[in-house]
Design an enzyme around this catalytic site. Structure first.
Site, PDB file in Angstrom:
ATOM      1  N   HIS A  38       0.795  -1.364  -0.217  1.00 41.42           N
ATOM      2  CA  HIS A  38       0.667   0.387  -0.084  1.00 41.42           C
ATOM      3  C   HIS A  38       0.472   1.415  -0.120  1.00 41.42           C
ATOM      4  CE1 HIS A  38      -2.293  -3.518   1.806  1.00 41.42           C
ATOM      5  NE2 HIS A  38      -3.509  -2.561   1.054  1.00 41.42           N
ATOM      6  N   PRO A 127      -5.954  -5.046  11.162  1.00 38.90           N
ATOM      7  CA  PRO A 127      -7.856  -4.839  11.027  1.00 38.90           C
ATOM      8  C   PRO A 127      -8.484  -3.044  11.562  1.00 38.90           C
ATOM      9  CG  PRO A 127      -6.610  -6.936  12.431  1.00 38.90           C
ATOM     10  CD  PRO A 127      -6.035  -5.560  11.889  1.00 38.90           C
ATOM     11  N   LEU A 128      -9.104  -2.855  10.375  1.00 41.39           N
ATOM     12  CA  LEU A 128      -9.267  -1.057  11.223  1.00 41.39           C
ATOM     13  C   LEU A 128      -9.727  -0.625  12.353  1.00 41.39           C
ATOM     14  CD1 LEU A 128      -9.886  -0.159   7.199  1.00 41.39           C
ATOM     15  CD2 LEU A 128      -7.485  -0.079   8.272  1.00 41.39           C
ATOM     16  N   GLY A 168     -11.178   4.467   6.992  1.00 38.56           N
ATOM     17  CA  GLY A 168     -11.481   3.180   7.314  1.00 38.56           C
ATOM     18  C   GLY A 168     -11.375   3.007   9.010  1.00 38.56           C
ATOM     19  N   ASN A 197      -8.202  12.149   3.473  1.00 37.23           N
ATOM     20  CA  ASN A 197      -7.476  12.082   1.881  1.00 37.23           C
ATOM     21  C   ASN A 197      -9.055  11.806   1.747  1.00 37.23           C
ATOM     22  OD1 ASN A 197      -8.040   8.790   2.409  1.00 37.23           O
ATOM     23  ND2 ASN A 197      -6.271   8.948   2.623  1.00 37.23           N
ATOM     24  N   HIS A 273      -4.153   2.703  -3.545  1.00 40.37           N
ATOM     25  CA  HIS A 273      -4.481   2.654  -1.705  1.00 40.37           C
ATOM     26  C   HIS A 273      -3.369   1.528  -1.640  1.00 40.37           C
ATOM     27  CE1 HIS A 273      -6.444   1.109   1.389  1.00 40.37           C
ATOM     28  NE2 HIS A 273      -6.181  -0.144   0.624  1.00 40.37           N
ATOM     29  N   SER A 397     -23.157  -9.036  37.189  1.00 38.46           N
ATOM     30  CA  SER A 397     -23.335 -10.654  36.349  1.00 38.46           C
ATOM     31  C   SER A 397     -22.217 -11.260  36.470  1.00 38.46           C
ATOM     32  CB  SER A 397     -23.881 -10.526  35.419  1.00 38.46           C
ATOM     33  OG  SER A 397     -25.278 -10.010  35.665  1.00 38.46           O
ATOM     34  N   GLU A 424     -17.991  -3.755  24.282  1.00 35.16           N
ATOM     35  CA  GLU A 424     -17.026  -4.981  24.661  1.00 35.16           C
ATOM     36  C   GLU A 424     -15.654  -5.544  23.394  1.00 35.16           C
ATOM     37  OE1 GLU A 424     -20.621  -5.452  23.625  1.00 35.16           O
ATOM     38  OE2 GLU A 424     -20.974  -5.997  25.368  1.00 35.16           O
ATOM     39  N   HIS A 474     -22.012 -16.787  32.389  1.00 38.28           N
ATOM     40  CA  HIS A 474     -23.062 -17.017  31.646  1.00 38.28           C
ATOM     41  C   HIS A 474     -23.017 -18.333  30.221  1.00 38.28           C
ATOM     42  CE1 HIS A 474     -23.987 -14.197  34.880  1.00 38.28           C
ATOM     43  NE2 HIS A 474     -25.699 -13.987  34.294  1.00 38.28           N
ATOM     44  N   ASP A 482     -32.902 -16.136  30.255  1.00 38.53           N
ATOM     45  CA  ASP A 482     -32.402 -15.161  29.289  1.00 38.53           C
ATOM     46  C   ASP A 482     -32.302 -15.957  27.659  1.00 38.53           C
ATOM     47  OD1 ASP A 482     -32.344 -13.249  30.383  1.00 38.53           O
ATOM     48  OD2 ASP A 482     -30.387 -13.403  31.292  1.00 38.53           O
ATOM     49  N   HIS A 486     -29.090 -15.491  24.826  1.00 35.98           N
ATOM     50  CA  HIS A 486     -28.055 -15.233  26.060  1.00 35.98           C
ATOM     51  C   HIS A 486     -26.861 -16.579  25.905  1.00 35.98           C
ATOM     52  CE1 HIS A 486     -30.032 -11.376  25.295  1.00 35.98           C
ATOM     53  NE2 HIS A 486     -28.476 -11.079  26.979  1.00 35.98           N
ATOM     54  N   ARG A 533     -23.577 -19.178  35.136  1.00 34.70           N
ATOM     55  CA  ARG A 533     -24.054 -18.315  36.640  1.00 34.70           C
ATOM     56  C   ARG A 533     -24.393 -18.955  37.514  1.00 34.70           C
ATOM     57  NH1 ARG A 533     -29.332 -17.957  36.339  1.00 34.70           N
ATOM     58  NH2 ARG A 533     -30.244 -16.168  37.463  1.00 34.70           N
TER      59      ARG A 533
HETATM   60  C1  TPP Z   1     -11.516  -4.446   9.507  1.00 34.63           C
HETATM   61  C2  TPP Z   1     -11.045  -4.443   8.192  1.00 34.63           C
HETATM   62  N1  TPP Z   1     -12.024  -3.822   7.376  1.00 34.63           N
HETATM   63  C3  TPP Z   1     -10.979  -4.396   6.692  1.00 34.63           C
HETATM   64  C4  TPP Z   1     -10.103  -3.993   6.058  1.00 34.63           C
HETATM   65  C5  TPP Z   1     -10.033  -4.148   4.245  1.00 34.63           C
HETATM   66  N2  TPP Z   1      -9.076  -2.495   4.075  1.00 34.63           N
HETATM   67  C6  TPP Z   1      -7.685  -2.425   4.524  1.00 34.63           C
HETATM   68  S1  TPP Z   1      -7.564  -0.554   3.906  1.00 34.63           S
HETATM   69  C7  TPP Z   1      -9.576  -0.522   3.431  1.00 34.63           C
HETATM   70  C8  TPP Z   1      -9.699   1.215   2.817  1.00 34.63           C
HETATM   71  C9  TPP Z   1      -9.078   1.930   4.175  1.00 34.63           C
HETATM   72  O1  TPP Z   1      -9.557   2.655   3.770  1.00 34.63           O
HETATM   73  P1  TPP Z   1      -8.097   4.736   4.304  1.00 34.63           P
HETATM   74  O2  TPP Z   1      -8.633   4.018   5.887  1.00 34.63           O
HETATM   75  O3  TPP Z   1      -9.479   5.940   4.125  1.00 34.63           O
HETATM   76  O4  TPP Z   1      -7.333   4.423   3.735  1.00 34.63           O
HETATM   77  P2  TPP Z   1      -6.264   4.903   2.938  1.00 34.63           P
HETATM   78  O5  TPP Z   1      -7.050   4.152   1.015  1.00 34.63           O
HETATM   79  O6  TPP Z   1      -6.959   6.285   3.287  1.00 34.63           O
HETATM   80  O7  TPP Z   1      -4.865   5.089   2.943  1.00 34.63           O
HETATM   81  C10 TPP Z   1      -9.672  -1.602   4.006  1.00 34.63           C
HETATM   82  C11 TPP Z   1     -11.122  -1.322   3.870  1.00 34.63           C
HETATM   83  C12 TPP Z   1      -9.536  -4.155   6.996  1.00 34.63           C
HETATM   84  N3  TPP Z   1      -8.147  -4.001   6.519  1.00 34.63           N
HETATM   85  N4  TPP Z   1      -9.679  -4.281   8.233  1.00 34.63           N
HETATM   86 MG    MG Z   2      -8.475   7.001   3.396  1.00 36.67          MG
END
Ligand code: TPP
Ligand code: MG
Length: 679
Positions: A38, A127-128, A168, A197, A273, A397, A424, A474, A482, A486, A533
């Site tokens: 990227h 993982p965003l 993201g 951006n 990207h 709980s 969570e 639980h 519940d 649950h 529980r």
């Molecule tokens: C939880 C999650 N969902 C999807 C992705 C796949 N993914 C990686 S980058 C991206 C787009 C992110 O956009 P942005 O943060 O604006 O990044 P830019 O293109 O501006 O660098 C996605 C959907 C990921 N890495 N994590």
């Molecule tokens: Mg972006």
């Protein structure tokens, strides 16, 4: 640190843009060489990174794990080449060969950053949204440790947490959970730089992300610095100065940037990207940026301007001197701080834990294992001030609040209990951040069924080999009325599948105390404590059996000689196995009961021990667990049976449900008879 660049004159120092272009060149070239990656984000955020790292971040590349360093999290982890470039340029032991080997087998430059404290990679991100939650945890750790250890004239814990985030991360729900709590807890030393951006993978975000981000964060109680030109060094520095100036509120700096900055053909588009720019475009970009050096070569003047080792050593020395004085004036606090910095258990821990377990054994009480968990917490917590935890609005709980718990609030961070609210996922990722920071051992609770909400944070803790204790109560149809929303059925089995994760489902007070001890001693990954529980009967054991609980499975009842049948059970179903074995015993059947609170830990035992508990020649086996049968066939074998439930439960009183789904002594005995006669 001021925004002045110390030690160099304006004339001898390359311009900011040239320094930033080193990140751009390394990023586009490494992505090109790997033929994947990227480039857009590093090229877009390069100017921000240059200002931040050269003028503000407090760190020492020669000692990346210096405790009072600033923490930095790249929440938009796809821009990993930005972090690798900065670490290389500032003088961390991340070599140019590693950058050349970006994304290759065995390299330390993985596709997305993977936690490696010795390299300056503070957290695994990609993982965003989770990186920003980790950063909230780190900032909370700093605030809490500062409140505990700092003394007048001795701010020995005094650092900031920086985080880069993209669209993201801000679209992901977890950013709402985490940032909302960060505002309430007044994490004033958390500073987030937003890469505004306008682009994500599918194109211009105007089609799917039109929140008013400024108003959103203001509503959380953050200081928001809007409309900063992310390519103007002075504007960036002014914004960071303002962010640092507000020590009450976390700050969000919204930086307008151009993704893929410098690439004439791809800048400003999603095309930059997540794919190599291509050889021709790279050539055009070199021309546009005026970058003449060949790939993976940095001109000497630029490299030496980036080199932060001298400044870093000075920073650390200043702290070391301060800490040396602190040691003299506050020797007891310093001894405790040393222990906490090094992540060591307190002296005499083993004996304290042993005697707590012996006490629980002597009490011989019938208790729900969630109550047993509170008993264990109360026994262990006084010796473990590093324990910091909470619940996602289910304290009463989950029973996560021990007698020594003191709430952490926005105005007082000296406590050890966090009311996470109904969040969570953020709770779990914030606890990852607390653990990543160091000096604290996090735990957090919710209903087992909601572990799904947090799932990827558990996966990240496992991937990072990070200690984090998840208290999940639980745990089955045993919660009763519940109903199936649950009542977990698939959760325990699915948590066991995560590599490095240790799942414990104890059957009584003693097993619960041992499970807690194991969780506290397990430093190389997270633990899930799966708790009932409903009340469960106490099981009596000898000393040897109590010791063997820590092996994940052990023989709880035996008939002498080779058993005719072996029962393997966990948690609330263990008592059924014991009763069934007794009844079969009256008929002259030799039944063994194996309690298996942790399949993960049992799998780690020697072949000899496993064979002793489950001899290969005894193929008549019955497994009992009120959950899906998946995962159990390897213990049942082809001649055994599994009493489980591969369906959802129902809303009804628990005893009725156990009966209905076959978790009764009658059914267990009858299945056992069938298994014996078929073997
Ligand atoms: C939880 C999650 N969902 C999807 C992705 C796949 N993914 C990686 S980058 C991206 C787009 C992110 O956009 P942005 O943060 O604006 O990044 P830019 O293109 O501006 O660098 C996605 C959907 C990921 N890495 N994590
Ligand atoms: Mg972006």
């Amino acid at each position: 640190m001021s925004s002045e660049i110390s030690g160099t004159t304006a004339a001898s120092r390359p311009a900011r843009r040239e320094l930033a272009n080193a990140i751009r060149a390394l990023s586009m070239d490494a992505v090109q060489a790997a033929n994947s990656g990227h480039p857009g984000m590093p090229m877009g955020m390069a100017d921000i990174a240059e200002v931040l790292w050269n003028d503000y971040v407090k760190h020492n590349p020669a000692n990346p794990e210096w405790f009072d360093r600033d923490r930095f999290v790249l929440s938009n982890g796809h821009g990993s080449m930005l972090l690798y470039s900065v670490l290389h340029l500032t003088g961390y032991p991340l070599t140019m060969d590693e950058i050349r080997n970006f994304r290759q087998l065995g390299s330390r430059t993985a596709g997305h950053p993977e936690r490696e404290a010795e390299l300056g990679i503070e957290s695994t991100t990609g993982p965003l949204g989770q990186g920003i939650a980790n950063a909230v945890g780190m900032a909370l750790a700093e605030k809490s440790l500062a409140a505990t250890f700092n003394q007048p004239g001795f701010d020995i814990v005094d650092h900031r947490t920086w985080v880069f985030t993209g669209d993201g991360c801000l679209m992901e729900g977890i950013s709402h959970e985490a940032c909302s709590l960060a505002g309430t807890l007044k994490l004033g030393k958390l500073i987030c730089l937003y890469d505004d951006n306008g682009i994500s993978i599918d194109g211009e975000v105007a089609g799917w992300f039109t929140d008013d981000t400024v108003k959103r964060f203001e509503a959380y109680g953050w200081q928001v610095i809007a409309d900063v030109d992310g390519h103007d060094g002075n504007a960036i520095a002014a914004a960071i100065d303002a962010a640092q100036g507000d020590t009450e509120r976390p700050s969000l700096i919204c930086c307008k940037t151009v993704i893929g900055f410098g690439s004439p053909g791809k800048r400003g588009t999603a095309g930059s990207h997540g794919a190599p720019l291509g050889a021709d475009e790279i050539e055009a970009t070199r021309a546009e940026l005026g970058w003449d050096s060949p790939p993976f070569e940095i001109p000497e003047a630029i490299l030496s301007a980036w080199d932060a080792r001298e400044r870093g050593a000075d920073c650390e020395k200043e702290w070391t001197d301060l800490y040396a004085n602190y040691r003299v004036t506050h020797p007891e606090l310093a001894a405790e701080f040393d222990r906490r910095m090094h992540g060591e258990l307190p002296q005499g821990w083993r004996e304290i834990a042993e005697s707590a377990i012996a006490e629980v054994d002597a009490a011989a009480a019938d208790k729900a294992t969630r109550q047993a968990s509170l008993i264990a917490l109360n026994a262990f917590a006084p010796t473990l001030p590093e324990l910091i935890g909470g619940s996602a609005d289910l304290t009463g709980s989950n029973l996560t609040r021990h007698d020594g718990s003191i709430d952490i609030t926005g105005d007082d961070a000296a406590g050890n209990y966090i009311n996470f609210g109904v969040r969570e996922f953020a709770m779990s990722a914030i606890c990852n951040g607390l653990g990543l920071h160091g000096g604290l051992t996090p735990y957090c609770g919710t209903f087992l069924t909601f572990s799904d909400y947090a799932r990827n944070a558990l996966r990240m803790a496992s991937l990072m080999r990070l200690q984090n204790i998840f208290v999940y109560t639980h745990d089955s149809i045993g919660l009763g009325e519940d109903g199936p929303t649950h009542q977990p059925v698939e959760h325990t089995a699915s948590l066991r599948l995560i590599p490095n994760m240790r799942v414990w489902r104890p059957c009584d007070t003693v097993e619960t105390a041992v499970a807690w001890r194991s969780a506290i001693e397990y430093r190389d990954g997270p633990t899930c404590l799966i708790l009932s529980r409903q009340g469960l009967p106490f099981q009596s054991r000898d000393k040897n059996q109590i010791e063997n609980i820590a092996k994940g499975a052990y023989i709880l009842r035996d008939a002498g000689g080779t058993p005719d049948i072996i029962f393997v059970a966990t948690g609330s179903e263990l008592a059924l196995a014991v009763e069934a074995a007794e009844r079969l015993g009256e008929e002259g059947v030799a039944a063994r009961v194996v309690s298996m609170p942790s399949t993960n830990v049992f799998d780690l035992q020697s072949e000899e021990y496993r064979e002793e508990v489950l001899p290969g020649k005894v193929t008549a086996r019955v497994i009992i667990e009120a959950g899906v049968t998946a995962g159990w066939s390897r213990f049942a074998g082809s001649a055994g049976a599994i009493i489980g439930m591969d369906c959802f439960g129902q809303s009804a009183p628990a005893p009725k449900l156990f009966d209905y789904y076959g978790f009764s002594v009658d059914n267990v005995v009858s299945v056992a008879r069938q298994v014996i006669s078929a073997n």
